[in-house]
Design a protein around this motif. Structure first.
Motif, mmCIF file in Angstrom:
data_model
loop_
_atom_site.group_PDB
_atom_site.id
_atom_site.type_symbol
_atom_site.label_atom_id
_atom_site.label_comp_id
_atom_site.label_asym_id
_atom_site.label_seq_id
_atom_site.Cartn_x
_atom_site.Cartn_y
_atom_site.Cartn_z
ATOM 1 N N ASP A 13 -30.285 16.874 10.263
ATOM 2 C CA ASP A 13 -29.524 17.937 9.979
ATOM 3 C C ASP A 13 -28.696 17.724 8.649
ATOM 4 N N ASP A 14 -27.522 18.417 8.158
ATOM 5 C CA ASP A 14 -26.952 18.617 7.085
ATOM 6 C C ASP A 14 -26.020 17.204 7.374
ATOM 7 N N THR A 15 -25.366 17.202 8.656
ATOM 8 C CA THR A 15 -24.437 15.858 9.057
ATOM 9 C C THR A 15 -25.002 14.542 8.916
ATOM 10 N N LEU A 16 -26.258 14.524 9.536
ATOM 11 C CA LEU A 16 -26.965 13.085 9.266
ATOM 12 C C LEU A 16 -27.012 12.804 7.867
ATOM 13 N N ARG A 17 -27.740 13.688 6.935
ATOM 14 C CA ARG A 17 -28.115 13.707 5.586
ATOM 15 C C ARG A 17 -26.572 13.195 4.919
ATOM 16 N N GLN A 18 -25.503 13.936 5.106
ATOM 17 C CA GLN A 18 -24.271 13.413 4.415
ATOM 18 C C GLN A 18 -23.923 12.247 4.691
ATOM 19 N N MET A 19 -24.123 11.791 6.189
ATOM 20 C CA MET A 19 -23.698 10.483 6.705
ATOM 21 C C MET A 19 -24.449 9.173 6.033
ATOM 22 N N LEU A 20 -25.745 9.461 5.644
ATOM 23 C CA LEU A 20 -26.805 8.384 4.994
ATOM 24 C C LEU A 20 -26.385 8.427 3.539
ATOM 25 N N GLY A 21 -25.793 9.351 2.853
ATOM 26 C CA GLY A 21 -25.324 9.236 1.741
ATOM 27 C C GLY A 21 -23.687 8.939 1.520
ATOM 28 N N ALA A 22 -23.208 8.534 2.469
ATOM 29 C CA ALA A 22 -21.631 8.125 2.231
ATOM 30 C C ALA A 22 -21.363 6.952 1.897
ATOM 31 N N SER A 23 -20.107 6.894 1.597
ATOM 32 C CA SER A 23 -19.567 5.350 1.334
ATOM 33 C C SER A 23 -18.487 5.084 2.395
ATOM 34 N N GLY A 24 -17.855 3.785 2.336
ATOM 35 C CA GLY A 24 -17.189 3.026 2.974
ATOM 36 C C GLY A 24 -18.168 2.318 4.202
ATOM 37 N N ASP A 25 -18.046 2.714 5.616
ATOM 38 C CA ASP A 25 -18.569 2.039 6.397
ATOM 39 C C ASP A 25 -19.402 2.808 7.541
ATOM 40 N N LEU A 26 -20.437 2.421 8.030
ATOM 41 C CA LEU A 26 -21.091 3.305 9.115
ATOM 42 C C LEU A 26 -20.665 2.632 10.595
ATOM 43 N N ALA A 27 -19.878 3.217 11.362
ATOM 44 C CA ALA A 27 -19.716 2.817 12.650
ATOM 45 C C ALA A 27 -20.484 3.383 13.638
ATOM 46 N N VAL A 28 -21.048 2.342 14.577
ATOM 47 C CA VAL A 28 -21.617 2.737 15.767
ATOM 48 C C VAL A 28 -21.096 2.449 16.891
ATOM 49 N N ALA A 59 -17.139 -0.594 18.650
ATOM 50 C CA ALA A 59 -17.812 -0.247 17.527
ATOM 51 C C ALA A 59 -18.201 -1.395 16.304
ATOM 52 N N GLU A 60 -19.250 -1.411 16.088
ATOM 53 C CA GLU A 60 -20.042 -1.932 14.968
ATOM 54 C C GLU A 60 -20.043 -1.460 13.783
ATOM 55 N N ARG A 61 -19.554 -2.229 12.719
ATOM 56 C CA ARG A 61 -19.324 -1.410 11.363
ATOM 57 C C ARG A 61 -20.342 -2.050 10.465
ATOM 58 N N TYR A 62 -20.943 -1.221 9.785
ATOM 59 C CA TYR A 62 -22.133 -1.483 8.762
ATOM 60 C C TYR A 62 -21.681 -0.956 7.365
ATOM 61 N N PRO A 63 -21.380 -1.969 6.408
ATOM 62 C CA PRO A 63 -20.991 -1.171 5.007
ATOM 63 C C PRO A 63 -22.118 -0.378 4.528
ATOM 64 N N LEU A 64 -21.681 0.714 3.993
ATOM 65 C CA LEU A 64 -22.667 1.801 3.086
ATOM 66 C C LEU A 64 -23.006 1.369 1.841
ATOM 67 N N ALA A 65 -22.329 0.133 1.348
ATOM 68 C CA ALA A 65 -22.711 -0.106 -0.151
ATOM 69 C C ALA A 65 -24.095 -0.422 -0.311
ATOM 70 N N GLY A 66 -24.693 0.420 -1.279
ATOM 71 C CA GLY A 66 -26.036 0.168 -1.550
ATOM 72 C C GLY A 66 -26.991 0.974 -0.775
ATOM 73 N N VAL A 67 -26.750 1.701 -0.058
ATOM 74 C CA VAL A 67 -27.399 2.808 0.802
ATOM 75 C C VAL A 67 -27.899 3.980 0.053
ATOM 76 N N ALA A 68 -27.213 4.416 -0.910
ATOM 77 C CA ALA A 68 -27.854 5.734 -1.670
ATOM 78 C C ALA A 68 -29.162 5.594 -2.135
#
Length: 182
Positions: free
Chosen positions: A129-144, A150-159
């Motif tokens: 959905d739109d939420t997941l799409r936006q999350m996969l293109g975000a910046s900062g960290d992705l928290a699981v 909370a485990e954090r994964y940097p989104l640098a380089g994900v785009a």
């Protein structure tokens, strides 16, 4: 023919050392850094079995912390998570939340035993959905977040690798007919 004096030979040798030493130092400083970069987890994309994947891990190794997978023509993304720190147990259903940039996706999955890490692995199918799409293109960290941890994964380089995944998800499903273009 006359041989150079020992002092002249010494100065010539010393000059060569002074010319070469900075190059050796520069090269030795650069090589370990490049090797260290290859050993650091990062986002990358790949494909196998008609699936395109977005991975946070170390390329060309078996270390994968998180993976999103999509088969062309589907609007579902499979997510695989490796969890070593929350205390979640294999065989138990857990609530899992992905968070970044004020957005979140919540789902449940049953833990699978990870014999290598001693933790649990989780697999779930999420709607693209739109939420997941936006999350996969975000910046900062992705928290699981699993069991409050909370485990954090940097989104640098994900785009770029995320765009590859999303393009595959959005592409037409292969027809599977003999002779059809795939």
């Amino acid at each position: 023919m006359t041989q150079p004096q020992p002092a002249t030979r010494f100065r010539t040798c010393l000059r060569r050392v002074f010319l070469i030493a900075p190059l050796v130092a520069l090269a030795s400083a650069a090589w370990p850094a490049a090797a260290q970069d290859d050993e650091q987890p990062r986002w990358y994309s790949d494909s196998y079995d008609q699936k395109t994947i977005l991975v946070y891990g170390i390329p060309h190794s078996d270390y994968v912390a998180m993976m999103f997978a999509c088969t062309p023509g589907t609007k579902t993304v499979e997510i695989y998570l490796q969890d070593e720190h929350s205390g979640a147990r294999p065989g138990k259903k857990q609530s899992i939340q992905l968070q970044t940039g004020g957005r979140h996706v919540q789902f449940s999955a049953t833990g699978l035993e990870n014999q290598d890490s001693g933790g649990a692995d989780f697999k779930a199918d999420l709607p693209l959905d739109d939420t997941l799409r936006q999350m996969l293109g975000a910046s900062g960290d992705l928290a699981v977040i699993i069991k409050g941890h909370a485990e954090r994964y940097p989104l640098a380089g994900v785009a770029e690798p995320a765009a590859t995944l999303l393009a595959a998800c959005d592409s037409a499903k292969p027809s599977g007919k003999p002779g059809a273009a795939q």
